[in-house]
Write a protein that holds these residues in place. Structure first.
Motif, mmCIF file in Angstrom:
data_model
loop_
_atom_site.group_PDB
_atom_site.id
_atom_site.type_symbol
_atom_site.label_atom_id
_atom_site.label_comp_id
_atom_site.label_asym_id
_atom_site.label_seq_id
_atom_site.Cartn_x
_atom_site.Cartn_y
_atom_site.Cartn_z
ATOM 1 N N CYS A 20 0.720 -1.155 -0.259
ATOM 2 C CA CYS A 20 -0.252 0.170 0.055
ATOM 3 C C CYS A 20 1.571 1.480 -0.008
ATOM 4 O O CYS A 20 1.671 1.341 0.694
ATOM 5 C CB CYS A 20 -0.578 -0.220 1.573
ATOM 6 S SG CYS A 20 -2.104 1.688 1.425
ATOM 7 N N CYS A 54 0.025 2.560 4.253
ATOM 8 C CA CYS A 54 0.943 2.285 5.147
ATOM 9 C C CYS A 54 2.246 0.887 4.778
ATOM 10 O O CYS A 54 2.030 0.385 6.108
ATOM 11 C CB CYS A 54 -0.708 1.274 5.862
ATOM 12 S SG CYS A 54 -1.254 0.190 5.352
ATOM 13 N N CYS A 102 -4.155 0.077 0.319
ATOM 14 C CA CYS A 102 -5.089 -1.248 0.701
ATOM 15 C C CYS A 102 -6.652 -0.627 0.906
ATOM 16 O O CYS A 102 -7.253 -1.888 0.445
ATOM 17 C CB CYS A 102 -4.207 -1.296 1.739
ATOM 18 S SG CYS A 102 -4.698 -0.539 3.149
ATOM 19 N N CYS A 162 -7.146 4.538 3.701
ATOM 20 C CA CYS A 162 -6.387 4.126 4.524
ATOM 21 C C CYS A 162 -5.303 5.181 5.233
ATOM 22 O O CYS A 162 -5.842 6.083 4.782
ATOM 23 C CB CYS A 162 -4.995 3.093 3.506
ATOM 24 S SG CYS A 162 -3.637 2.917 4.396
ATOM 25 N N ASN A 222 -3.831 2.276 11.315
ATOM 26 C CA ASN A 222 -5.266 1.237 10.677
ATOM 27 C C ASN A 222 -5.855 0.600 12.034
ATOM 28 O O ASN A 222 -6.628 0.026 12.260
ATOM 29 C CB ASN A 222 -5.141 0.510 9.390
ATOM 30 C CG ASN A 222 -4.852 1.580 8.221
ATOM 31 O OD1 ASN A 222 -5.684 2.332 7.885
ATOM 32 N ND2 ASN A 222 -4.025 1.200 6.780
#
Ligand SMILES: [Zn+2]
Ligand SMILES: [Zn+2]
Length: 168
Positions: free
Chosen positions: A69, A72, A127, A131, A143
């Motif tokens: 991602c 993250c 993702c 996010c 998250n």
């Protein structure tokens, strides 16, 4: 890699050939990260339509990519729907009228599919659309652990220092 021999199809103007191709996809480098096609093969609807002056090729499939991602660095899975179109002139005097994916009587379907997926990628691969990314202060995944750092009253040790400063 998947290629298609154009010798196997003879079309007259106006005629169309359709086929289902298992297209082998290669990993994609994007934004300094690598995204793997899963599965590595995509089932594609392939069409060849003969016009008066050339042939139109279309390829439609959905690529599934796995990779990090953008925010993250967790696992992101991305589906990229593709509908690509190429044209090959019968007498290719003009280079703009030819597709780079035809060499001799061979259509390089994998390279075409790869480029089409690269063009079809979103600006950022995430993702999930919302996010929260990584915390800019401590680097933890927001998250998993939603939190904020309160600079004024965060760490009691700093608070003690602040108190000392105020005494001066
Ligand atoms: Zn993420
Ligand atoms: Zn933090």
């Amino acid at each position: 890699m998947t290629s298609f021999s154009l010798r196997q199809v003879k079309l007259r103007p106006g005629e169309q050939y359709r086929d289902e191709l298992e297209v082998e996809l290669s990993p994609l480098d994007f934004g300094g990260q690598r995204y793997m096609p899963v599965p590595e093969q995509a089932r594609a609807a392939f069409e060849m339509t003969r016009a008066n002056t050339g042939t139109v090729f279309t390829l439609a499939f959905t690529a599934r990519l796995h990779g990090p991602c953008y925010r993250c660095l967790g696992d992101a899975v991305l589906e990229v729907p593709i509908r690509a179109r190429e044209y090959q002139a019968e007498s290719p005097q003009d280079e703009q009228m030819t597709t780079p994916y035809v060499t001799g009587a061979n259509l390089d379907v994998s390279q075409w599919a790869h480029d089409a997926v690269a063009l079809g990628l979103p600006d950022k691969i995430l993702c999930r659309p919302d996010c929260a990314g990584l915390c800019g202060e401590c680097g933890k995944n927001l998250n998993d652990e939603p939190h904020t750092h309160d600079e004024e009253h965060g760490d009691p040790r700093w608070a003690a220092l602040e108190a000392l400063r105020e005494l001066q």
